[in-house]
Design a protein around this motif. Structure first.
Motif, PDB file in Angstrom:
ATOM      1  N   LEU A  89     -28.757  66.602  37.125  1.00  0.00           N
ATOM      2  CA  LEU A  89     -29.416  66.367  35.847  1.00  0.00           C
ATOM      3  C   LEU A  89     -29.851  67.706  35.271  1.00  0.00           C
ATOM      4  CD1 LEU A  89     -30.485  64.088  33.928  1.00  0.00           C
ATOM      5  CD2 LEU A  89     -32.673  64.288  35.133  1.00  0.00           C
ATOM      6  N   LYS A  90     -29.232  68.121  34.167  1.00  0.00           N
ATOM      7  CA  LYS A  90     -29.618  69.384  33.523  1.00  0.00           C
ATOM      8  C   LYS A  90     -30.978  69.242  32.862  1.00  0.00           C
ATOM      9  CE  LYS A  90     -28.363  72.697  29.913  1.00  0.00           C
ATOM     10  NZ  LYS A  90     -29.607  72.598  29.157  1.00  0.00           N
ATOM     11  N   SER A  91     -31.173  68.146  32.140  1.00  0.00           N
ATOM     12  CA  SER A  91     -32.462  67.861  31.511  1.00  0.00           C
ATOM     13  C   SER A  91     -32.535  66.367  31.248  1.00  0.00           C
ATOM     14  CB  SER A  91     -32.633  68.637  30.195  1.00  0.00           C
ATOM     15  OG  SER A  91     -31.644  68.235  29.251  1.00  0.00           O
ATOM     16  N   GLY A  92     -33.748  65.871  31.171  1.00  0.00           N
ATOM     17  CA  GLY A  92     -33.941  64.454  30.891  1.00  0.00           C
ATOM     18  C   GLY A  92     -35.411  64.158  30.688  1.00  0.00           C
ATOM     19  N   TRP A  93     -35.771  63.744  29.491  1.00  0.00           N
ATOM     20  CA  TRP A  93     -37.184  63.521  29.215  1.00  0.00           C
ATOM     21  C   TRP A  93     -37.405  62.360  28.248  1.00  0.00           C
ATOM     22  CZ3 TRP A  93     -37.899  64.166  24.026  1.00  0.00           C
ATOM     23  CH2 TRP A  93     -37.053  65.060  23.350  1.00  0.00           C
ATOM     24  N   LEU A  94     -38.594  61.796  28.347  1.00  0.00           N
ATOM     25  CA  LEU A  94     -39.058  60.748  27.453  1.00  0.00           C
ATOM     26  C   LEU A  94     -40.125  61.349  26.553  1.00  0.00           C
ATOM     27  CD1 LEU A  94     -38.957  57.627  26.865  1.00  0.00           C
ATOM     28  CD2 LEU A  94     -40.882  57.422  28.455  1.00  0.00           C
ATOM     29  N   GLY A  95     -40.064  61.061  25.249  1.00  0.00           N
ATOM     30  CA  GLY A  95     -40.998  61.696  24.326  1.00  0.00           C
ATOM     31  C   GLY A  95     -41.582  60.755  23.302  1.00  0.00           C
ATOM     32  N   TYR A  96     -42.548  61.287  22.563  1.00  0.00           N
ATOM     33  CA  TYR A  96     -43.176  60.540  21.463  1.00  0.00           C
ATOM     34  C   TYR A  96     -43.364  61.493  20.295  1.00  0.00           C
ATOM     35  CZ  TYR A  96     -46.300  57.416  18.925  1.00  0.00           C
ATOM     36  OH  TYR A  96     -46.855  56.608  17.970  1.00  0.00           O
ATOM     37  N   ALA A  97     -42.814  61.126  19.138  1.00  0.00           N
ATOM     38  CA  ALA A  97     -42.904  61.956  17.936  1.00  0.00           C
ATOM     39  C   ALA A  97     -44.093  61.502  17.095  1.00  0.00           C
ATOM     40  CB  ALA A  97     -41.612  61.863  17.139  1.00  0.00           C
ATOM     41  N   PHE A  98     -45.186  62.250  17.147  1.00  0.00           N
ATOM     42  CA  PHE A  98     -46.365  61.910  16.352  1.00  0.00           C
ATOM     43  C   PHE A  98     -46.054  62.031  14.866  1.00  0.00           C
ATOM     44  CE2 PHE A  98     -47.866  63.633  20.396  1.00  0.00           C
ATOM     45  CZ  PHE A  98     -48.719  62.618  20.819  1.00  0.00           C
ATOM     46  N   THR A  99     -45.357  63.112  14.515  1.00  0.00           N
ATOM     47  CA  THR A  99     -44.916  63.384  13.146  1.00  0.00           C
ATOM     48  C   THR A  99     -43.522  64.002  13.245  1.00  0.00           C
ATOM     49  OG1 THR A  99     -45.688  65.683  13.028  1.00  0.00           O
ATOM     50  CG2 THR A  99     -47.317  63.956  12.556  1.00  0.00           C
ATOM     51  N   PRO A 100     -42.835  64.211  12.112  1.00  0.00           N
ATOM     52  CA  PRO A 100     -41.540  64.900  12.182  1.00  0.00           C
ATOM     53  C   PRO A 100     -41.640  66.319  12.738  1.00  0.00           C
ATOM     54  CG  PRO A 100     -41.765  63.737  10.094  1.00  0.00           C
ATOM     55  CD  PRO A 100     -43.093  63.656  10.764  1.00  0.00           C
ATOM     56  N   GLN A 101     -42.855  66.906  12.757  1.00  0.00           N
ATOM     57  CA  GLN A 101     -43.034  68.270  13.241  1.00  0.00           C
ATOM     58  C   GLN A 101     -43.636  68.352  14.652  1.00  0.00           C
ATOM     59  OE1 GLN A 101     -44.524  67.314  10.136  1.00  0.00           O
ATOM     60  NE2 GLN A 101     -42.613  67.874   9.079  1.00  0.00           N
ATOM     61  N   ASP A 102     -44.206  67.260  15.145  1.00  0.00           N
ATOM     62  CA  ASP A 102     -44.943  67.308  16.401  1.00  0.00           C
ATOM     63  C   ASP A 102     -44.468  66.224  17.364  1.00  0.00           C
ATOM     64  OD1 ASP A 102     -47.475  69.187  15.753  1.00  0.00           O
ATOM     65  OD2 ASP A 102     -47.005  67.952  14.005  1.00  0.00           O
ATOM     66  N   GLU A 103     -44.241  66.628  18.617  1.00  0.00           N
ATOM     67  CA  GLU A 103     -43.840  65.654  19.612  1.00  0.00           C
ATOM     68  C   GLU A 103     -44.293  66.092  20.998  1.00  0.00           C
ATOM     69  OE1 GLU A 103     -39.610  65.675  18.958  1.00  0.00           O
ATOM     70  OE2 GLU A 103     -39.242  66.850  20.784  1.00  0.00           O
ATOM     71  N   LYS A 146     -43.038  72.267  15.237  1.00  0.00           N
ATOM     72  CA  LYS A 146     -42.076  73.096  14.499  1.00  0.00           C
ATOM     73  C   LYS A 146     -42.124  72.753  13.020  1.00  0.00           C
ATOM     74  CE  LYS A 146     -37.196  74.443  14.241  1.00  0.00           C
ATOM     75  NZ  LYS A 146     -35.841  74.260  14.821  1.00  0.00           N
ATOM     76  N   ASP A 147     -42.432  73.776  12.199  1.00  0.00           N
ATOM     77  CA  ASP A 147     -42.331  73.616  10.760  1.00  0.00           C
ATOM     78  C   ASP A 147     -41.523  74.794  10.212  1.00  0.00           C
ATOM     79  OD1 ASP A 147     -44.114  75.844  10.297  1.00  0.00           O
ATOM     80  OD2 ASP A 147     -45.802  74.520  10.659  1.00  0.00           O
ATOM     81  N   THR A 148     -41.533  75.003   8.922  1.00  0.00           N
ATOM     82  CA  THR A 148     -40.673  76.030   8.336  1.00  0.00           C
ATOM     83  C   THR A 148     -41.076  77.451   8.732  1.00  0.00           C
ATOM     84  OG1 THR A 148     -42.022  76.003   6.329  1.00  0.00           O
ATOM     85  CG2 THR A 148     -40.047  74.592   6.365  1.00  0.00           C
ATOM     86  N   LYS A 149     -42.349  77.647   9.066  1.00  0.00           N
ATOM     87  CA  LYS A 149     -42.819  78.994   9.425  1.00  0.00           C
ATOM     88  C   LYS A 149     -43.248  79.129  10.877  1.00  0.00           C
ATOM     89  CE  LYS A 149     -44.256  80.690   4.864  1.00  0.00           C
ATOM     90  NZ  LYS A 149     -45.359  81.332   4.089  1.00  0.00           N
ATOM     91  N   TRP A 150     -43.946  78.128  11.377  1.00  0.00           N
ATOM     92  CA  TRP A 150     -44.537  78.250  12.708  1.00  0.00           C
ATOM     93  C   TRP A 150     -43.873  77.289  13.704  1.00  0.00           C
ATOM     94  CZ3 TRP A 150     -47.718  82.176  13.771  1.00  0.00           C
ATOM     95  CH2 TRP A 150     -48.409  82.777  12.725  1.00  0.00           C
ATOM     96  N   GLU A 151     -43.669  77.819  14.908  1.00  0.00           N
ATOM     97  CA  GLU A 151     -43.231  77.010  16.038  1.00  0.00           C
ATOM     98  C   GLU A 151     -44.093  77.390  17.235  1.00  0.00           C
ATOM     99  OE1 GLU A 151     -38.877  76.973  16.776  1.00  0.00           O
ATOM    100  OE2 GLU A 151     -38.775  78.245  14.993  1.00  0.00           O
ATOM    101  N   TYR A 152     -44.586  76.385  17.941  1.00  0.00           N
ATOM    102  CA  TYR A 152     -45.311  76.695  19.167  1.00  0.00           C
ATOM    103  C   TYR A 152     -45.176  75.546  20.156  1.00  0.00           C
ATOM    104  CZ  TYR A 152     -48.956  74.235  16.452  1.00  0.00           C
ATOM    105  OH  TYR A 152     -49.646  73.351  15.666  1.00  0.00           O
ATOM    106  N   SER A 153     -45.215  75.913  21.430  1.00  0.00           N
ATOM    107  CA  SER A 153     -45.107  74.941  22.516  1.00  0.00           C
ATOM    108  C   SER A 153     -46.114  75.275  23.596  1.00  0.00           C
ATOM    109  CB  SER A 153     -43.695  74.955  23.124  1.00  0.00           C
ATOM    110  OG  SER A 153     -42.714  74.592  22.180  1.00  0.00           O
ATOM    111  N   LEU A 154     -46.718  74.260  24.158  1.00  0.00           N
ATOM    112  CA  LEU A 154     -47.613  74.385  25.304  1.00  0.00           C
ATOM    113  C   LEU A 154     -47.126  73.410  26.365  1.00  0.00           C
ATOM    114  CD1 LEU A 154     -51.062  74.452  23.482  1.00  0.00           C
ATOM    115  CD2 LEU A 154     -49.877  76.406  24.494  1.00  0.00           C
TER     116      LEU A 154
END
Length: 378
Positions: A89-103, A146-154
């Motif tokens: 398995l290279k990758s595999g995850w379950l997610g939730y998109a709060f908004t089109p920019q945040d998940e 992720k938006d047009t200017k800023w991207e960040y991940s924690l």
């Protein structure tokens, strides 16, 4: 009669609304994948030179994307030959998109470090990949914006891919990306990544920084060491030109047994472990130019050169280098990488496997590999 007509009209409208809502709530599933073959000619292998190279199976993979309301799923499973680790398995995850920019993503998700998704243009990736700092995925939870200017991940990663839950079980060699292995295991890792994009439709800049800190648990001593990494990176896109620059530094401090060395660690992927310098700086630069063409099914040619230097922070160790010059040919769903890769003290590009990325090879010379990777993506 008018009353009955109104009732029928109401029932019809309700039925249409319910059906429309039901259609919207049906999970959406997309299945894709790829089949790839590979030719290589390695100048340090006498058999390869005598035969004029070798051509064979590389990988078959299945990709699945799914969505239900705001719940999303992403998975990629790969089938390699048994000698290269077999199925994984290279990758595999379950997610939730709060908004089109945040998940939020939970599972085996990409580690947010360095230029993502790739700090490279070629089939070989950059030298960062071979020490676990490019296109790696680990088990944990990640928040991404992720938006047009800023991207960040924690992100918090409990551990790397875990295939055996024994308390003293070593990391499996069957994995896509490099992780610490042998007597040590990655655990309780924190990652942060930040990007700022600016420019216009002609010139686009993407400036970023990444950081990582985590533990290294030794299954023989039962003690926790630590590891960390930091990177600053920059991307420039001017019309058909693409530039990637990155400076990274990492340090691994295992708590091994007294008679085991601590200036090297074991890392593994593709069914075969090797030793890596425990401390190093990584300097990488990649430039590409995409040329649109009309040559039958071929629509574009991307020419590139990627250079990487692994500056080991032990004077007695020989530094490792990589340079890949090539072209990616696109024809619909068919992609071909035509590369000539040069390596010095590089496990994949030279005769020394076990210690190339650690102490270095005996020859300390450059070796070349001509490589063609052909794949159909569906």
């Amino acid at each position: 009669m008018r009353y009955k007509e109104l009732v029928l009209l109401f029932l019809l409208a309700t039925s249409i609304a319910v059906n429309a809502q039901s259609e919207q709530e049906i999970p959406k599933v997309t299945v894709g994948g790829a089949l790839r073959f590979n030719y290589n000619y390695s100048d340090w292998k006498e058999g390869s030179k005598d035969r004029g190279g070798d051509f064979g199976f590389d990988v078959f993979r299945i990709d699945v994307d799914a969505a239900y309301k705001k719940i999303i799923l992403d998975a990629e499973y790969r089938f390699y030959s048994k000698s290269s680790g077999g199925g994984m398995l290279k990758s595999g995850w379950l997610g939730y998109a709060f908004t089109p920019q945040d998940e939020i993503q939970i599972g085996l998700t990409r580690v947010p470090f360095g230029i993502t998704p790739y700090n490279s243009h070629s089939y070989f990736f950059q030298i960062n990949y071979y020490v676990g700092l490019e296109d790696d995925s680990d088990m944990g939870i990640k928040y991404a914006h992720k938006d047009t200017k800023w991207e960040y991940s924690l992100a918090f990663f409990k551990n790397a891919e875990e295939l055996d839950f024994g308390s003293a079980s070593p990391v499996s060699d069957s994995r896509y990306a490099y992780d610490v292995a042998g007597s040590n295991k990655e655990n309780n890792q924190l990652n942060g990544q930040l990007y700022f994009s600016f420019g216009d439709q002609y010139i686009k800049h993407r400036l970023g920084m990444s950081a990582m800190v985590g533990g290294l648990y030794n299954i023989e001593t039962g003690r926790n060491g630590n590891h960390n990494a930091f990177a600053i990176h920059y991307e420039l896109n001017v019309k058909r030109w693409d530039l990637k620059l990155q400076l990274a530094s990492y340090e691994k401090n295992p708590k091994n047994k007294e008679d085991d060395p601590r200036d090297v660690v074991v890392m593994t992927a593709y069914g075969a472990p090797y030793a890596v310098a425990a401390k190093a700086n990584l300097y990488t630069a990649g430039l590409s130019y995409t040329l649109p063409v009309d040559m039958g099914p071929i629509s574009s040619l991307k020419f590139y050169n990627d250079f990487g230097w692994m500056d080991k922070r032990v004077k007695q160790f020989k530094d490792s280098f990589q340079n890949v010059t090539g072209c990616m040919i696109t024809a619909g769903g068919v992609y071909a990488y035509v590369d000539y890769a040069l390596g010095k003290n590089h496990a994949w590009l030279g005769p020394e496997w076990t210690n190339a990325f650690a102490y270095g090879g005996d020859s300390n010379s450059w070796h070349g590999r001509a490589n063609i990777n052909l794949g159909y993506y569906f």
